[in-house]
Design a protein around this motif. Structure first.
Motif, PDB file in Angstrom:
ATOM      1  N   GLN A   1       8.363   5.497   0.041  1.00 19.05           N
ATOM      2  CA  GLN A   1       7.657   5.927   1.236  1.00 19.05           C
ATOM      3  C   GLN A   1       6.225   6.309   0.870  1.00 19.05           C
ATOM      4  O   GLN A   1       5.926   6.626  -0.287  1.00 19.05           O
ATOM      5  N   ALA A   2       5.345   6.314   1.853  1.00 19.42           N
ATOM      6  CA  ALA A   2       3.952   6.704   1.627  1.00 19.42           C
ATOM      7  C   ALA A   2       3.840   8.224   1.644  1.00 19.42           C
ATOM      8  O   ALA A   2       3.182   8.823   2.506  1.00 19.42           O
TER       9      ALA A   2
ATOM     10  N   TYR B   1       3.197  -3.929   0.688  1.00 19.56           N
ATOM     11  CA  TYR B   1       3.146  -2.951   1.782  1.00 19.56           C
ATOM     12  C   TYR B   1       3.959  -3.439   2.963  1.00 19.56           C
ATOM     13  O   TYR B   1       3.910  -4.613   3.333  1.00 19.56           O
TER      14      TYR B   1
ATOM     15  N   ASN C   1       5.379   2.719   5.426  1.00 22.07           N
ATOM     16  CA  ASN C   1       5.473   3.803   6.403  1.00 22.07           C
ATOM     17  C   ASN C   1       5.686   3.183   7.782  1.00 22.07           C
ATOM     18  O   ASN C   1       5.347   2.030   8.012  1.00 22.07           O
TER      19      ASN C   1
ATOM     20  N   ALA D   1      -0.930   5.433   5.540  1.00 25.52           N
ATOM     21  CA  ALA D   1      -0.812   4.182   4.782  1.00 25.52           C
ATOM     22  C   ALA D   1      -1.913   4.061   3.736  1.00 25.52           C
ATOM     23  O   ALA D   1      -1.652   3.729   2.575  1.00 25.52           O
TER      24      ALA D   1
ATOM     25  N   VAL E   1      -4.827  -1.335   4.326  1.00 29.97           N
ATOM     26  CA  VAL E   1      -4.157  -1.200   3.032  1.00 29.97           C
ATOM     27  C   VAL E   1      -4.696  -2.235   2.056  1.00 29.97           C
ATOM     28  O   VAL E   1      -4.982  -1.944   0.888  1.00 29.97           O
TER      29      VAL E   1
ATOM     30  N   LEU F   1       5.317  -0.112  -1.034  1.00 26.95           N
ATOM     31  CA  LEU F   1       4.966   1.057  -0.234  1.00 26.95           C
ATOM     32  C   LEU F   1       5.236   0.784   1.242  1.00 26.95           C
ATOM     33  O   LEU F   1       4.994  -0.320   1.722  1.00 26.95           O
TER      34      LEU F   1
ATOM     35  N   GLY G   1      -1.552   6.499   0.841  1.00 27.87           N
ATOM     36  CA  GLY G   1      -0.529   6.015  -0.078  1.00 27.87           C
ATOM     37  C   GLY G   1      -1.046   4.887  -0.948  1.00 27.87           C
ATOM     38  O   GLY G   1      -0.787   4.837  -2.161  1.00 27.87           O
ATOM     39  N   ALA G   2      -1.798   3.984  -0.343  1.00 26.94           N
ATOM     40  CA  ALA G   2      -2.363   2.853  -1.088  1.00 26.94           C
ATOM     41  C   ALA G   2      -3.323   3.333  -2.168  1.00 26.94           C
ATOM     42  O   ALA G   2      -3.317   2.827  -3.301  1.00 26.94           O
TER      43      ALA G   2
ATOM     44  N   ILE H   1       5.916   8.801  -4.241  1.00 28.87           N
ATOM     45  CA  ILE H   1       5.187   7.776  -4.985  1.00 28.87           C
ATOM     46  C   ILE H   1       5.119   8.145  -6.462  1.00 28.87           C
ATOM     47  O   ILE H   1       5.346   7.290  -7.347  1.00 28.87           O
TER      48      ILE H   1
END
Length: 217
Positions: A54-55, A123, A79, A101, A143, A77, A104-105, A60
């Protein structure tokens, strides 16, 4: 754990070269499974393992700990992006969901540098099948911009029918539209990920490929 190891060994014998090994941050068993495969050198050099996250920052980070030492791995990754998830679950705007997103990226980039690895990234707008298609393109492009991509360094965009709420031809239309609209298409591997709520999972994958997808997950 023993069942997972036996299943992984069978998939290798069958000839699969990319194998999703799970969600290492979800439980100690999942984490131990990934570490066992790596520490016991059970992953052939020509096989890539894929892990899901998950983001969310701590998830992570735990995921990168799980795959440390793997020769070939894909970090996937995701969401959720649909209107229903945004409004009812997360209570966040489109901009706030997009930031989840991209944050997270960015963290994937930072951890790849920290661990000195060059894993391919993937993604998923998790609820793609119920996400406004233009917004799905927008969030995937955001992303992609964080990760950077080229024909030689492709990223995977996984487009799931997380809830199979329409017929396969509609999913194929979504895939075709996404493939036409995503910038720098040559740097993107479009992957289908079809659930089977309506019993049409295989048909959705087949039509998705015919509509321009490159990969089935």
């Amino acid at each position: 754990l023993d069942e997972k190891l036996e299943f992984f060994t069978m998939l290798v014998k069958l000839g699969f070269k990319e194998i999703e090994i799970g969600f290492p941050a979800a439980s100690e068993t999942e984490f131990e499974f990934a570490r066992t495969l790596i520490e016991k050198n059970m992953i052939p050099d020509d096989v890539t393992v894929q892990v899901l996250t998950q983001a969310r920052e701590h998830i992570i980070k735990k995921t990168f700990e799980a795959v440390q030492g793997a020769k070939n791995a894909i970090v996937h990754l995701y969401n959720s992006t649909s209107y229903a998830q945004r409004v009812q679950v997360f209570k966040k705007s489109k901009e706030e969901i997009l930031k989840i997103a991209t944050d997270g990226a960015k963290l994937l980039n930072d951890l790849a540098d920290e661990y000195n690895v060059k894993y391919p990234f993937e993604y998923s707008p998790e609820s793609f099948s119920m996400t406004e298609i233009d917004y799905a393109v927008e969030i995937c492009e955001a992303v992609k911009a964080e990760w950077g991509t080229s024909a030689e360094n492709k990223i995977i965009m996984n487009l799931p029918t997380t809830v199979e709420c329409s017929t396969p031809n509609v999913y194929a239309d979504q895939i075709e539209y996404f493939a036409q609209k995503i910038p720098n298409r040559a740097g993107v591997i479009i992957s289908t990920h079809c659930h089977n709520d309506r019993g049409s999972g295989v048909a959705s994958c087949e039509l998705g490929l015919l509509a321009g997808a490159d990969r089935v997950e």
